[in-house]
Design a protein around this motif. Structure first.
Motif, PDB file in Angstrom:
ATOM      1  N   ARG A   1       0.815  -1.219   0.000  1.00 17.82           N
ATOM      2  CA  ARG A   1       0.000   0.000   0.000  1.00 17.82           C
ATOM      3  C   ARG A   1       0.850   1.272   0.000  1.00 17.82           C
ATOM      4  N   ARG A   2       2.158   1.119   0.211  1.00 12.70           N
ATOM      5  CA  ARG A   2       3.057   2.282   0.242  1.00 12.70           C
ATOM      6  C   ARG A   2       3.492   2.589  -1.193  1.00 12.70           C
ATOM      7  N   PRO A   3       3.016   3.686  -1.786  1.00  8.73           N
ATOM      8  CA  PRO A   3       3.274   3.950  -3.215  1.00  8.73           C
ATOM      9  C   PRO A   3       4.644   4.563  -3.482  1.00  8.73           C
ATOM     10  N   LEU A   4       5.699   3.829  -3.200  1.00  7.00           N
ATOM     11  CA  LEU A   4       7.047   4.325  -3.445  1.00  7.00           C
ATOM     12  C   LEU A   4       7.218   4.682  -4.921  1.00  7.00           C
ATOM     13  N   GLY A   5       7.673   5.906  -5.178  1.00 12.51           N
ATOM     14  CA  GLY A   5       7.869   6.332  -6.557  1.00 12.51           C
ATOM     15  C   GLY A   5       6.620   6.865  -7.219  1.00 12.51           C
TER      16      GLY A   5
ATOM     17  N   ARG B   1       1.810   0.610  -9.302  1.00 14.30           N
ATOM     18  CA  ARG B   1       0.933  -0.221 -10.132  1.00 14.30           C
ATOM     19  C   ARG B   1       1.755  -1.241 -10.923  1.00 14.30           C
ATOM     20  N   GLY B   2       2.847  -0.772 -11.516  1.00 14.13           N
ATOM     21  CA  GLY B   2       3.722  -1.674 -12.257  1.00 14.13           C
ATOM     22  C   GLY B   2       4.306  -2.751 -11.368  1.00 14.13           C
ATOM     23  N   GLN B   3       4.622  -2.379 -10.130  1.00  6.93           N
ATOM     24  CA  GLN B   3       5.177  -3.363  -9.192  1.00  6.93           C
ATOM     25  C   GLN B   3       4.141  -4.411  -8.809  1.00  6.93           C
ATOM     26  N   LEU B   4       2.915  -3.985  -8.565  1.00  5.31           N
ATOM     27  CA  LEU B   4       1.855  -4.935  -8.232  1.00  5.31           C
ATOM     28  C   LEU B   4       1.587  -5.880  -9.397  1.00  5.31           C
ATOM     29  N   GLU B   5       1.604  -5.350 -10.607  1.00  3.59           N
ATOM     30  CA  GLU B   5       1.404  -6.198 -11.785  1.00  3.59           C
ATOM     31  C   GLU B   5       2.508  -7.242 -11.902  1.00  3.59           C
ATOM     32  N   GLN B   6       3.747  -6.838 -11.595  1.00  2.41           N
ATOM     33  CA  GLN B   6       4.852  -7.802 -11.653  1.00  2.41           C
ATOM     34  C   GLN B   6       4.699  -8.881 -10.590  1.00  2.41           C
ATOM     35  N   LEU B   7       4.251  -8.499  -9.408  1.00  2.00           N
ATOM     36  CA  LEU B   7       4.021  -9.493  -8.363  1.00  2.00           C
ATOM     37  C   LEU B   7       2.980 -10.520  -8.795  1.00  2.00           C
ATOM     38  N   LEU B   8       1.943 -10.062  -9.490  1.00  2.00           N
ATOM     39  CA  LEU B   8       0.932 -10.998  -9.994  1.00  2.00           C
ATOM     40  C   LEU B   8       1.532 -11.979 -10.995  1.00  2.00           C
ATOM     41  N   LEU B   9       2.381 -11.471 -11.881  1.00  2.00           N
ATOM     42  CA  LEU B   9       3.024 -12.345 -12.857  1.00  2.00           C
ATOM     43  C   LEU B   9       3.890 -13.393 -12.166  1.00  2.00           C
TER      44      LEU B   9
ATOM     45  N   GLU C   1      -5.311 -16.528  -2.073  1.00  3.14           N
ATOM     46  CA  GLU C   1      -5.953 -15.352  -1.479  1.00  3.14           C
ATOM     47  C   GLU C   1      -5.099 -14.101  -1.685  1.00  3.14           C
ATOM     48  N   SER C   2      -3.791 -14.273  -1.641  1.00  2.00           N
ATOM     49  CA  SER C   2      -2.879 -13.139  -1.792  1.00  2.00           C
ATOM     50  C   SER C   2      -2.939 -12.559  -3.197  1.00  2.00           C
ATOM     51  N   LEU C   3      -3.030 -13.416  -4.208  1.00  2.00           N
ATOM     52  CA  LEU C   3      -3.139 -12.919  -5.579  1.00  2.00           C
ATOM     53  C   LEU C   3      -4.443 -12.154  -5.784  1.00  2.00           C
ATOM     54  N   VAL C   4      -5.518 -12.644  -5.177  1.00  2.00           N
ATOM     55  CA  VAL C   4      -6.801 -11.933  -5.243  1.00  2.00           C
ATOM     56  C   VAL C   4      -6.672 -10.572  -4.568  1.00  2.00           C
ATOM     57  N   PHE C   5      -5.982 -10.553  -3.420  1.00  2.00           N
ATOM     58  CA  PHE C   5      -5.786  -9.314  -2.680  1.00  2.00           C
ATOM     59  C   PHE C   5      -4.995  -8.304  -3.512  1.00  2.00           C
ATOM     60  N   ILE C   6      -3.933  -8.750  -4.172  1.00  2.00           N
ATOM     61  CA  ILE C   6      -3.116  -7.866  -4.994  1.00  2.00           C
ATOM     62  C   ILE C   6      -3.927  -7.336  -6.177  1.00  2.00           C
ATOM     63  N   GLU C   7      -4.779  -8.182  -6.751  1.00  2.00           N
ATOM     64  CA  GLU C   7      -5.644  -7.737  -7.840  1.00  2.00           C
ATOM     65  C   GLU C   7      -6.594  -6.650  -7.348  1.00  2.00           C
ATOM     66  N   GLN C   8      -7.099  -6.789  -6.117  1.00  2.00           N
ATOM     67  CA  GLN C   8      -7.973  -5.778  -5.541  1.00  2.00           C
ATOM     68  C   GLN C   8      -7.228  -4.459  -5.339  1.00  2.00           C
ATOM     69  N   LEU C   9      -5.978  -4.540  -4.884  1.00  2.00           N
ATOM     70  CA  LEU C   9      -5.170  -3.341  -4.716  1.00  2.00           C
ATOM     71  C   LEU C   9      -4.962  -2.639  -6.054  1.00  2.00           C
ATOM     72  N   LEU C  10      -4.742  -3.433  -7.107  1.00  2.00           N
ATOM     73  CA  LEU C  10      -4.573  -2.861  -8.442  1.00  2.00           C
ATOM     74  C   LEU C  10      -5.823  -2.093  -8.863  1.00  2.00           C
ATOM     75  N   GLY C  11      -6.972  -2.628  -8.500  1.00  2.00           N
ATOM     76  CA  GLY C  11      -8.220  -1.954  -8.840  1.00  2.00           C
ATOM     77  C   GLY C  11      -8.401  -0.635  -8.127  1.00  2.00           C
ATOM     78  N   GLU C  12      -7.673  -0.465  -7.006  1.00  2.00           N
ATOM     79  CA  GLU C  12      -7.758   0.781  -6.252  1.00  2.00           C
ATOM     80  C   GLU C  12      -6.795   1.840  -6.759  1.00  2.00           C
ATOM     81  N   GLN C  13      -5.836   1.426  -7.623  1.00  2.00           N
ATOM     82  CA  GLN C  13      -4.818   2.367  -8.104  1.00  2.00           C
ATOM     83  C   GLN C  13      -5.406   3.401  -9.062  1.00  2.00           C
TER      84      GLN C  13
END
Length: 201
Positions: free
Chosen positions: A97-101, A107-115, A189-201
């Motif tokens: 949740r800490r938007p470094l940069g 957003r790009g970092q969250l997408e990479q984590l999903l991959l 559950e973690s991948l779903v959570f990260i997808e939800q965070l992406l939706g909040e970006q």
């Protein structure tokens, strides 16, 4: 001689306290990592890594920043090695949740984590901030296995690091990591959570 020099030059791209670990990480057959401040360097995008190094204190000069970024990205060769190492990452929710940069970088970092999280040999788990039990209060650490037998633990804070091979110390941290994994969201559950965070970006 040239081969040996190439290895030395490669290691020189890292700060002194990190060089031995970087060498071991490249040989690892298994990695278990817990992080509570930033996304693990091994998982970082180029933009996220740049944000991290540009925030470093004391301030790093531009050449050093670029050198460190290149070295960090080079470590990701581990993901394409065959046989593929088994890797597990437990990451604190607050880190995601800490938007470094800035938001686009995050957003790009969250997408990479999903991959990464969809790879069969990689499991990413999020530790929710709302958990009322937490085994990782003593800080971040990494567990490595080299080959079938050699097990080690690595920790760092500021510009200090420690690499442990003592079986009692490593065993205690392995137990801690097992508890952290049980307390965190499951990989799915973690991948779903990260997808939800992406939706909040």
């Amino acid at each position: 001689v040239l081969s040996a020099m190439k290895g030395e030059v490669g290691r020189a791209r890292y700060p002194g306290f990190f060089r031995r670990y970087a060498q071991l990480e490249a040989e690892a057959t298994k990695l278990n990592c817990y992080d509570n401040h930033v996304v693990k360097g091994l998982l970082q995008t180029e933009d996220y890594a740049r944000a991290v190094f540009e925030m470093w204190r004391p301030i790093l000069d531009a050449e050093t920043v670029e050198q460190r970024i290149a070295a960090r990205l080079d470590r990701q060769k581990l993901f394409s090695r065959r046989p593929a190492p088994l890797m597990s990452f437990v990451i604190e929710e607050v880190v995601l949740r800490r938007p470094l940069g800035g938001r686009e970088v995050m957003r790009g970092q969250l997408e990479q984590l999903l991959l990464f999280g969809h790879e069969r040999n990689i499991e990413i788990q999020v530790m929710p901030t709302g958990r009322d039990e937490h085994a990782g209060l003593a800080g971040a650490f990494t567990l490595l296995q080299i080959g079938d037998q050699r097990r080690m633990a690595y920790m760092e804070v500021q510009d200090e690091s420690a690499l442990h091979a003592n079986s009692k110390k490593v065993g205690a941290l392995e137990s801690t990591y097992g508890t952290l994994r049980a307390q965190a969201l499951t990989p799915r559950e973690s991948l779903v959570f990260i997808e939800q965070l992406l939706g909040e970006q």
